[in-house]
Every structure is written in C-alpha cells, then in structure tokens.
Write a protein that holds these residues in place. Structure first.
Motif, PDB file in Angstrom:
ATOM      1  N   SER A 165      21.447  17.166 -12.331  1.00  0.00           N
ATOM      2  CA  SER A 165      21.134  18.390 -13.075  1.00  0.00           C
ATOM      3  C   SER A 165      21.948  18.474 -14.365  1.00  0.00           C
ATOM      4  N   HIS A 166      22.959  17.607 -14.484  1.00  0.00           N
ATOM      5  CA  HIS A 166      23.759  17.568 -15.721  1.00  0.00           C
ATOM      6  C   HIS A 166      23.457  16.325 -16.554  1.00  0.00           C
ATOM      7  N   SER A 167      22.414  15.573 -16.204  1.00  0.00           N
ATOM      8  CA  SER A 167      22.028  14.411 -17.000  1.00  0.00           C
ATOM      9  C   SER A 167      21.643  14.869 -18.409  1.00  0.00           C
ATOM     10  N   PRO A 168      21.817  13.990 -19.409  1.00  0.00           N
ATOM     11  CA  PRO A 168      21.471  14.366 -20.779  1.00  0.00           C
ATOM     12  C   PRO A 168      20.098  15.018 -20.907  1.00  0.00           C
ATOM     13  N   ILE A 169      19.076  14.413 -20.304  1.00  0.00           N
ATOM     14  CA  ILE A 169      17.711  14.906 -20.530  1.00  0.00           C
ATOM     15  C   ILE A 169      17.480  16.300 -19.950  1.00  0.00           C
ATOM     16  N   MET A 170      18.342  16.713 -19.021  1.00  0.00           N
ATOM     17  CA  MET A 170      18.119  18.013 -18.384  1.00  0.00           C
ATOM     18  C   MET A 170      18.272  19.171 -19.363  1.00  0.00           C
ATOM     19  N   ALA A 171      19.036  18.974 -20.435  1.00  0.00           N
ATOM     20  CA  ALA A 171      19.149  20.026 -21.449  1.00  0.00           C
ATOM     21  C   ALA A 171      17.761  20.303 -22.034  1.00  0.00           C
ATOM     22  N   GLU A 172      17.012  19.221 -22.315  1.00  0.00           N
ATOM     23  CA  GLU A 172      15.665  19.380 -22.875  1.00  0.00           C
ATOM     24  C   GLU A 172      14.705  19.950 -21.824  1.00  0.00           C
ATOM     25  N   VAL A 173      14.902  19.523 -20.579  1.00  0.00           N
ATOM     26  CA  VAL A 173      14.030  20.013 -19.507  1.00  0.00           C
ATOM     27  C   VAL A 173      14.214  21.519 -19.330  1.00  0.00           C
ATOM     28  N   ILE A 174      15.457  21.956 -19.311  1.00  0.00           N
ATOM     29  CA  ILE A 174      15.733  23.389 -19.106  1.00  0.00           C
ATOM     30  C   ILE A 174      15.160  24.205 -20.273  1.00  0.00           C
ATOM     31  N   ASP A 175      15.355  23.661 -21.458  1.00  0.00           N
ATOM     32  CA  ASP A 175      14.847  24.333 -22.649  1.00  0.00           C
ATOM     33  C   ASP A 175      13.316  24.457 -22.599  1.00  0.00           C
ATOM     34  N   ALA A 176      12.666  23.324 -22.272  1.00  0.00           N
ATOM     35  CA  ALA A 176      11.197  23.315 -22.212  1.00  0.00           C
ATOM     36  C   ALA A 176      10.700  24.243 -21.105  1.00  0.00           C
ATOM     37  N   ALA A 177      11.383  24.234 -19.977  1.00  0.00           N
ATOM     38  CA  ALA A 177      10.985  25.095 -18.856  1.00  0.00           C
ATOM     39  C   ALA A 177      11.074  26.561 -19.272  1.00  0.00           C
ATOM     40  N   ASN A 178      12.124  26.905 -19.975  1.00  0.00           N
ATOM     41  CA  ASN A 178      12.293  28.289 -20.405  1.00  0.00           C
ATOM     42  C   ASN A 178      11.233  28.699 -21.429  1.00  0.00           C
ATOM     43  N   LYS A 179      10.651  27.690 -22.097  1.00  0.00           N
ATOM     44  CA  LYS A 179       9.584  27.999 -23.060  1.00  0.00           C
ATOM     45  C   LYS A 179       8.205  27.956 -22.403  1.00  0.00           C
ATOM     46  N   GLY A 180       8.176  27.630 -21.103  1.00  0.00           N
ATOM     47  CA  GLY A 180       6.898  27.712 -20.394  1.00  0.00           C
ATOM     48  C   GLY A 180       6.255  26.388 -20.045  1.00  0.00           C
ATOM     49  N   MET A 181       6.911  25.255 -20.333  1.00  0.00           N
ATOM     50  CA  MET A 181       6.302  23.969 -19.972  1.00  0.00           C
ATOM     51  C   MET A 181       6.262  23.838 -18.445  1.00  0.00           C
ATOM     52  N   PRO A 182       5.136  23.337 -17.892  1.00  0.00           N
ATOM     53  CA  PRO A 182       5.083  23.143 -16.435  1.00  0.00           C
ATOM     54  C   PRO A 182       6.085  22.070 -15.982  1.00  0.00           C
ATOM     55  N   VAL A 183       6.894  22.412 -14.986  1.00  0.00           N
ATOM     56  CA  VAL A 183       7.865  21.469 -14.418  1.00  0.00           C
ATOM     57  C   VAL A 183       7.705  21.504 -12.906  1.00  0.00           C
ATOM     58  N   LEU A 184       7.562  20.318 -12.302  1.00  0.00           N
ATOM     59  CA  LEU A 184       7.451  20.226 -10.844  1.00  0.00           C
ATOM     60  C   LEU A 184       8.625  19.408 -10.316  1.00  0.00           C
ATOM     61  N   GLY A 185       9.388  19.994  -9.407  1.00  0.00           N
ATOM     62  CA  GLY A 185      10.496  19.265  -8.775  1.00  0.00           C
ATOM     63  C   GLY A 185      10.123  18.951  -7.339  1.00  0.00           C
ATOM     64  N   ILE A 186      10.126  17.659  -7.006  1.00  0.00           N
ATOM     65  CA  ILE A 186       9.743  17.230  -5.662  1.00  0.00           C
ATOM     66  C   ILE A 186      10.985  16.750  -4.924  1.00  0.00           C
ATOM     67  N   CYS A 187      11.283  17.352  -3.798  1.00  0.00           N
ATOM     68  CA  CYS A 187      12.395  16.912  -2.940  1.00  0.00           C
ATOM     69  C   CYS A 187      13.702  16.886  -3.732  1.00  0.00           C
ATOM     70  N   ASN A 188      14.176  15.705  -4.108  1.00  0.00           N
ATOM     71  CA  ASN A 188      15.401  15.634  -4.897  1.00  0.00           C
ATOM     72  C   ASN A 188      15.214  16.391  -6.219  1.00  0.00           C
ATOM     73  N   GLY A 189      14.001  16.393  -6.737  1.00  0.00           N
ATOM     74  CA  GLY A 189      13.710  17.129  -7.965  1.00  0.00           C
ATOM     75  C   GLY A 189      13.823  18.636  -7.753  1.00  0.00           C
ATOM     76  N   PHE A 190      13.393  19.111  -6.576  1.00  0.00           N
ATOM     77  CA  PHE A 190      13.557  20.522  -6.203  1.00  0.00           C
ATOM     78  C   PHE A 190      15.044  20.855  -6.156  1.00  0.00           C
ATOM     79  N   GLN A 191      15.821  19.944  -5.556  1.00  0.00           N
ATOM     80  CA  GLN A 191      17.265  20.153  -5.469  1.00  0.00           C
ATOM     81  C   GLN A 191      17.875  20.249  -6.873  1.00  0.00           C
ATOM     82  N   MET A 192      17.366  19.412  -7.798  1.00  0.00           N
ATOM     83  CA  MET A 192      17.872  19.466  -9.179  1.00  0.00           C
ATOM     84  C   MET A 192      17.540  20.813  -9.834  1.00  0.00           C
TER      85      MET A 192
END
Lengths: 762, 230
Positions: free
Chosen positions: B63-90
C-alpha cells in the motif's frame, strides 16, 4: 572446526593434523581417498566440500550401480521425445508445438520429520529451483506424503507441520498444487516421507543447461543471503538414521522464504528471456560447494571464487560454514562480462541481492580464496562426479518367503449383503481411502488459471498453450505394501498405476520420474529390496517404452532396525493435445451406463481390504500385465478422442468398491450396480468383485447415445468389458445400490469418508 | 477500454486478472508497482498474491509502493479500482476501504468454491449482476477474516456498502459474513474471493451443472467495461 583459515599451504605444512571427518559423515577409507586425490590432507574447507558432496544424498554412492539401468534399458522410441535425460537438474520432454515440459520428484524426508513445517516448505522450494535452472517456468507442484499411524500422537505433529509447510510455501509461490498422495502406516512412524514434485514448461529454444563454460565468464551468486541454516544438512541428516539417544539435529534444517523464491523465479525468467545468462544452477543440498563444483565439472573445468564476496546474513560464519550452508532461495549464474551490467539491471529491478564471486577458468581446478588466502584447490570432478561408488552387500530377506505364504485369501469374508455393506463403509472411512479435503483444501489449485484437473481426480492436468489447448497430465503412485511383498513387482505396479491414472484423464503417457524411498543401504536386505525395485521399474519402463528422465534416491528411512516399506514413488507425465478433451474421474450425469474394463481376479493380498478389515499384510501382490495396461491406455485415448466418456476412474486401492464410492460422492450422482456378471465371467465371489485390487481395470460412464460406439471400440480392441450399472438420481436422496447386496445413501458414504481425517487432525 | 493490472513483488494472480480482462473484451495493461505512472488506463485491478511476502501485515507494504500514490489519487477522482484478495487487503491498508483483514478464524489457508451474494449491484464492478444474485467464486486465502468496529459495521450495513456476503459457509470468520466492500461512490470495490478465476469454462469453480464450469466472475469485468464505455 578451525576458525583460523586452514589454507592449502597450511595443509601441506601440517600433514598430520587430526581432522573431524567422522563427524562430517565421512568413513575412514573415504577420508584416505581424499588424501590420495589431493596428494596431501584436505584443508578444512576442502573437507567440508568433499563431506557434503560425497554424502549419500549428493553422491548416490550406494545406488549409482543400479541406477545405470535406467540409462541402459532404453529403446529408440524412448529417446524420441526426450530432450534432456537423467543427470541434469531435471529431465525435459518434447510435448509438441514447440513446447517442452520439465519435471522431477525429490525427497525431503529427514528434515520433515525433525521440523515438519520448514522441512516440507523447503522441499517444495528446492524442487522448484531445479525446474527454474532448466530455463522453465514452474507451473505445478504435487506432494507424495507418507505418515505414521493416524492414532499415534506424534503423527498429528508431523501432518500439521508438513501440510502447513507445503500450503504456505506453494501457495505463496503461486504454483497450483494439483495432486499427490497421502498414506498412513505405522512403518513410517519415525520416518515420514515428504516427496515434492514440480513441473515446468518452456519453449524448445529456451532450454538451458547449468554449466560453467567460457573462460572469463563471471560466476554470480544471487538471491537470499547466506546464513547458518542447514549447515551439514546434506551429509549429517541424509546419511544418518535416526537414533533416539542422539543429540537434537534441529539447527541443521533450513528455513524457507517463499516470497524470496517467487521474486527469484520472475527474476530468473527475465534473465533467460533477455539472454543475459549462460546458465543458472540452483543451490540446494551442499550449497556453494555443490553449485561451484557441479558448474565447473559440467563446463570448462575450472573456476576461481572469492568467498569473501558472498553476501552473508550472519557475518560470523567461517569459510567452511559458507561452503556448506544450505540457505534457501539462492541461485548461481554464469554471465558473460559484457552482459554483467544488463544482468545487474534485472536483479536490481526485482530487488534481488547479488554479488560476483569469481570467474570461469581453464585451469581444470576449482580454486577458492578467503581472506586473501587459498583455502580450496581441487579438481572439481573429484568433488562432484567421481565420488565413491559402493557395491553394498545384498541379501535375500530372511522373512520374505514366509510373508509371501501368508495369503489374504484365507481370511474370513462377509457372508451377506449386510456384512459387505459394513466392510464397504469401513473401507471408505479408513484413513488411506478417506476424503483428504482436510489436507487438499489448504492448497491453491486455481492460481495461473490453467488447471484443467486436480485432486480428487486421478491425475492433475495443466493447459500449456492457451490457444491450442495443448496440455500435460501427471500422476504419481507407490504402494509400499505391495513393495514389501515383492519390490520388483511393486515397482512395476507403481508404474502401471501412475500410467493408468494418466490414461484415464485422456492423456498419452510419455515420461517417468521417480523418488526411491528406502531404509538403510548398509542393511543387505534393504539393498536387495532396492536392487529389485530399480530392476522392476527399469524393466517396466522398457516394456512400456517410456523413459525415466530423472529423480532422486532417499536412503536411511529407518529407525534402528525398522526400515520403512520400500516406497518407490513413480510419477508419469502424459500429453494431451487439447485439455478440453479431459475426462473427469467421477460421473456428473444421471442415466449413463457404467462399464468395467478389465478382468477381476481373486487378488486380496496386500489390499486395502486385508489391511482395514483384518490388519493383514501377506501373500503376493496383484499380477500386472504391462502390455494390457498399454492396450487399456490406448482404448481410453480412442474413447476420449471421440468424446465417448462421461468419466473414467482407475481401480486400485480398495478395488471396485472404492472407485464406486468416489464416483458417487464427488458430484452426488448415485448409481445402481450389479456384480453378477463379474462373478459369473471371472469366477470370483462378491468380496473379490468389490475389493480385489486386480490391475488393468477402470470404470467408465458412457452416455446412452454413445453406447454402441463405445462397445464397438472395446470389441474392436478385444479389451474385456462388462456393463455393470447405470448412474441414477442426484440430490439428497441419491444412493449407491449394489443389487442383491446392499444399498447405501450417498450422504452416508460422504459423511463416513469425510469424518476420518478431521477426527484425528481437525 | 484499457484496464491496468499492477504487479507487485509477490503478486500471483496478476496474469490471471489480465486474462479475465481480455476475456471480457477489454485490453489489459501490465503496470509495475515501482513506477509513478498509470499509463492512461481507464480502470485498475490490484491482483491477488502475497505482495512483499505479506510481511508486517497483508498488503501493508504494497500500500506504500510508489504507484499507490497515483492509484489513491485516481480512486479519489472516481476511477474504478478493484482489489482482489491481497488487493482488497491493500485497499484497506491504503484506507480506501474501512476495516481490516486478519488470519482466518480456523488458522488455516482455505481454498474452496464459495457461494457469495451480490448485495450491491450499483458499483462500477457489479452492474451486470442482479441485486441479491448468488454466484460461485473461488476463494483462497489465509488471512481473509474481515473485522471492523461496531460503528463501522453499522455504517457499512446502513449505507449499503457491503458489496458481497458469504452464503452457506463463512469460510474465515468474517464479521457479518462480509466477503467484499464498496466505497460510497461505488468505484472502489474490494473482495476476498477471486472473480478472475471464474471467467473461463473448464478452469473455473464447480457449479451444480458441471465440473469447473463457473464463469460468474466475468461480470465483474464486463460491468466496468460497460460503465466506462457509457
């Protein structure tokens, strides 16, 4: 061991220094031989290397003279699809369309008794690294497990640890676990067997062999850091039987980190893909000693290594300990100097720690420096290849004739349907035949998305090519009880059963791997069992024309004078042109006809029936006609090509009774079955019709519309076939009716079968 | 339509997620955890596996990987994000979804064909399902026990943020049988079962009809595809 470096110079100057070769597992004559090879006493570093590499585990010194048969008993057809045979990290088989499969089974028995969780986990890790070193992507694992008696309190410790370790390591590695075996028998009480099999796939052009060629090429160690784990594991653990009075050997077991291995897999595959390595050797038993001496022996013959460059987890390790350490998740690569920068870029991408240890030379010597001084200077072949070879004494077991006369035929049988039903349910619930979900539910078979069949199917099947559907099927078998009665026939039976299990899945058997688990080679009667089993397997492979591509020998599975039953685990790999053609092992539809292929004989000796109902082992194992097995496989393939079969299930442990039980329980589809035709045609009684373990038999279910075609196929091939029943209702009231004998609800069979393992290990 | 699948060190089901996206008719895009670049994708999948060996806590390091900053930003702007298993945990570790996931109550890894009920069919990843539809999706995890405070649970239930619920068997001791969640906006969805393993007949879960024939997972990917296209 000396902590001040024992240099070559020092060894020459102090020829009479006493060395602890005995504690390292070397015999006096072996030590003398090392002195003779070197023309001086070995340095402590050299002694460490020779001791691990000359251990039974690494050198095959007791088995070598027998294993040569696998190389000799071959026909041209057996070589046809073989790309790499025995002697490499794993055999490689051409499965067509430019694809190849590499596979191997190995033992990790002794560590798994001492420390079940880590022992089993690192067993998976080790065999997977063998697969990577061939240039292949690992795609499946399976485990062959033998535990002590279910009711012995120590068994639960071993079962929980071993299953947890396999689940932890394999799942975390992202490799589907698609099959395997689990048996319980008191003979494995102090010597559980934990064999691990891995399969990898590769394109033909990606095949790599691990050797150090090209003078000036760099020798690079990468992966986990080297620590103090597993020091002396190879020689001390694998070459010594357990003795209750001995000191604890726990520190000698390695600790696994599957995350490090997963990263290493991806890193190695990227290195291969970008053509940045000449070869990669895995580090397993004997660690750096093994990797350097084997790489050098298989290449140009010389190598220079700077041991100070090894990245350490524990800076206090001595040179000898570094050479012997069996720290997991390490690999050694040979890299051209001009590719080193690109190599480093890939390992850095994956955050894999790496150090250049040295380079390939043309001196014919493996030279290792530590602290600026020469501590090893040997001909690597004397370490890795030309180890001792023993022709151990062999003796015909004093007890075996008497055992062979104690036939199960004289044991009391059920006299009516109620009695048969009781025995049927007792067998279904017996630990070896009971539902194994408690174990297999802990394994991921979904990952990678290519699993076409997995337990409880008779074989595991993986799709290799997503476009064409090309795939492989794999099954392993070994019946230790049959082998105890007759190791020659037992080994042939193991091959026949694995072959049949692959055939019922719809695939064509192609190649064999084996893991030969036996007692002490220093016991002449064990050595006789070993020699007979190897001969049986080699003869059988020649007759069935499928080659042994590699495997492993595990001796010393013995406590005091109690050896395990001979347990030659045989794995058969088959190929299928389209996994969509796969055949499940249980019926899914109502109203299909059930046929029994093959002939039932009065064969209860060594059977699950004799074991469960009478706690009896004696007589002769079932006959096996390998030609017939091949005809059966060919018939099943023909039926599969025409999609005539709803299901096919091999008859083995527990006979027809167990096959019927598994077929109804799996998807809850009942059946009505009659035994009369079997009894009339084959001249056996109801007990044999249900519980005999005659070979060459399979039950299949056939949709009615394909009935005529199927019968025609059997007639044309003259394979004995009888229609013995029909599949019936689905749902909560589904039953298995054995006409004229008994009826039992599918729910009751399921409940009885499912209750056993949780009772002991829940 | 391009859907990114992020590979972290220790990701295992990343290729499977890519295959599922292809089978749904979209283009999978492999993304690397160490980059600060989403390569212009329209939606993101955080796949299953054991990122960073699940050391510390599952998904915590990833959850602290470099790309997660962009993921969190995109998610907050409404981009669809699906977390599966370990992804849900992230997603939980990144506070995009509330609560936590702990070791299964029985202490063992479990793999099973799990029936779950679609409780919310208005999220970006569930519109192709009917409300209350029961589907079969493979489950495989060691740490899938969902926990949250009473207050959070009440809010999740009250606001309809429980996206999926275990039926029949609760396989890991999750509170309220929670198998997956959505954020209030409906673009971020996480669940423990693996929809990408129920997309291709022959390789999916068993259904009542046939062995390994379940393809209920495909609708996750077709849902997001249709949502983005419209």
């Amino acid at each position: 061991m000396a902590h001040v470096a024992d240099t070559v110079e020092n060894a020459i100057a102090t020829p009479d220094k006493e060395q602890p070769y005995g504690a390292l597992g070397l015999k006096p004559d072996e030590y003398a031989k090392i002195r003779e090879i070197l023309g001086r006493r070995p340095t402590s570093g050299e002694l460490a290397m020779y001791s691990v590499m000359w251990s039974e585990h690494c050198s095959y010194k007791s088995s070598k003279i027998y294993l040569r048969q696998f190389g000799k008993k071959v026909s041209p057809k057996m070589k046809e699809h073989l790309m790499v045979g025995m002697g490499e990290n794993a055999g490689v088989v051409d499965i067509g369309e430019g694809w190849a499969v590499t596979f191997k089974v190995e033992s990790h028995n002794h560590p798994s008794y001492i420390e079940p969780f880590q022992g089993a986990a690192t067993g998976v890790g080790g065999i997977v690294r063998d697969i990577i070193s061939m240039g292949a992507r690992p795609v499946a694992v399976m485990d062959q497990l033998r535990f002590g008696a279910v009711e012995n309190p120590d068994t639960a410790r071993v079962v929980h640890g071993v299953v947890g370790g396999i689940s932890f390591y394999g799942n975390c590695l992202g490799l589907p676990n698609i099959g395997g075996e689990t048996y319980f028998d008191a003979v494995y009480q102090g010597n559980p067997l934990v064999n691990a099999l891995a399969v990898g796939v590769l394109r033909h052009e990606d095949l790599h062999l691990a050797n150090a060629s090209g003078v000036g090429n760099k020798v690079v160690l990468f992966g986990a850091r080297t620590g103090g784990d597993g020091i002396g594991g190879a020689s001390i653990l694998a070459s010594d039987s357990f003795d209750k009075t001995g000191p604890t050997k726990r520190p000698a077991v390695q600790v696994g980190d599957p995350f490090a291995e997963k990263v290493l897999i991806e890193c190695c595959l990227e290195l291969y893909k970008n053509e940045l390595v000449e070869g990669i050797q895995d580090l397993g038993a004997a660690g750096i000693s093994c990797a350097t001496s084997e790489l050098a022996s298989n290449g140009d013959g010389g190598m220079f290594v700077e041991l100070d460059n090894v990245l350490l987890r524990d800076p206090t390790l001595t040179a000898e300990e570094i050479l012997m350490s069996e720290s997991q998740e390490r690999m050694m690569a040979v890299v051209k100097p001009e590719k080193l920068d690109a190599f480093m870029a890939v390992v850095n991408k994956w955050d894999v720690e790496t150090s250049v240890l040295g380079e390939v030379t043309d001196t014919g010597r493996l030279v290792i420096h530590h602290g600026g001084e020469e501590i090893v200077n040997v001909d690597p072949r004397t370490v890795a290849i030309d180890g001792p070879v023993y022709e151990r004494p062999v003796a015909y077991p004093s007890w075996i004739d008497e055992l062979n006369t104690k036939t199960a035929a004289v044991l009391p049988r059920a006299t009516d349907g109620a009695g048969l039903k009781e025995q049927f349910l007792e067998l279904v619930a017996s630990p070896n035949l009971a539902d194994k979900s408690l174990i297999t539910d802990q394994y991921d078979y979904y990952v990678m998305g290519n699993t076409a069949l997995a337990f409880p199917d008779d074989a595991g099947m993986i799709r290799v090519d997503e476009e064409s559907g090309l795939g492989f099927s794999i099954a392993t078998d070994a019946n230790g009880r049959y082998c105890q009665l007759d190791p020659y026939e037992g080994a042939r039976l193991a091959l026949a059963e694995a072959f049949r299990n692959v055939a019922v899945s719809g695939a064509t058997p192609m190649a064999v791997t084996d893991c030969l688990n036996f007692g002490s080679p220093e016991d002449p009667e064990v050595m006789w069992q070993f020699s007979r089993a190897v001969e049986g397997l080699a003869d059988a492979c020649l007759e069935m024309e499928i080659p042994v591509t590699g495997g492993n020998v595990s001796f010393y599975n013995q406590t005091g004078s109690n050896a395990i039953h001979p347990t030659p685990v045989v794995g058969v790999l088959g190929v299928i042109d389209d996994v969509a053609r796969r055949i499940p092992s249980a019926w899914q539809d109502e109203g299909q006809h059930i046929y029994l292929l093959g002939v039932t004989r009065e064969e209860l000796d060594g059977s699950a029936w004799a074991n469960t109902i009478h706690q009896h082992l004696g007589g002769r194992p079932p006959q096996v006609d390998l030609g017939r097995e091949m005809e059966l496989a060919s018939l099943l393939r023909g039926a599969s090509l025409e999609s005539l079969l709803g299901s096919a299930h091999d008859l083995s442990d527990g006979g027809l009774a167990q096959a019927l039980a598994e077929s109804v329980v799996r998807f809850g589809v009942g059946a009505r079955v009659w035994l009369d035709d079997i009894i009339d045609r084959d001249g056996v009684d109801a007990t044999n019709a249900l519980f005999s373990e005659s070979t060459g038999r399979v039950i299949v279910s056939v949709p009615r519309e394909d009935d005529v075609k199927f019968q025609g196929l059997c007639d044309a091939r003259k394979y004995p076939v009888l229609r013995i029943g029909v599949t019936t209702g689905v749902g909560s009231d589904a039953t298995l009716e054995v006409q004229g004998q008994f009826t039992v609800s599918v729910t009751e069979i399921r409940e009885r079968s499912a209750a056993t393992l949780p009772k002991y290990f829940g | 339509m391009r859907i990114g699948v992020i590979t972290f060190p220790g990701s295992l089901d990343d290729r499977d997620a890519q295959r599922a996206i292809s089978l749904a008719g979209a283009e999978p895009v492999a993304l690397w955890h160490g980059e600060h670049d989403l390569h212009g994708v329209d939606a993101i999948v955080l796949p299953g596996g054991f990122s960073y060996g699940d050391y510390l806590r599952c998904g915590a390091i990833a959850s602290h990987s470099p790309i997660m900053a962009e993921v969190i930003d995109a998610a907050n702007k409404g981009m669809p994000v699906l977390g599966i298993c370990n992804g849900f945990q992230m997603l939980v570790e990144a506070h995009l979804l509330p609560g936590g996931l702990i070791r299964n109550d029985h202490g063992k890894f479990v793999r099973r064909d799990q029936v779950i009920r679609v409780e919310n069919n208005t999220t970006a990843w569930t519109t192709d399902f009917t409300a209350g539809e029961e589907i079969v999706i493979p489950l495989k995890n060691g740490e899938g026990g969902y926990i949250a405070s009473d207050e959070t649970l009440k809010q999740l239930e009250g606001d309809g943020l429980v996206a999926f619920r275990y039926m029949g068997v609760n396989p890991n001791g999750s509170l309220n049988d929670i198998a997956g969640l959505t954020n209030p906006r409906g673009n971020v969805v996480g669940l423990m079962p693996h929809p990408e393993h129920a997309v291709e007949a022959g390789f999916g879960p068993n259904t009542e009809v046939r062995m390994r024939s379940g393809v209920d997972g495909l609708k996750f990917f077709t849902s997001v595809l249709e949502g983005v296209l419209s």
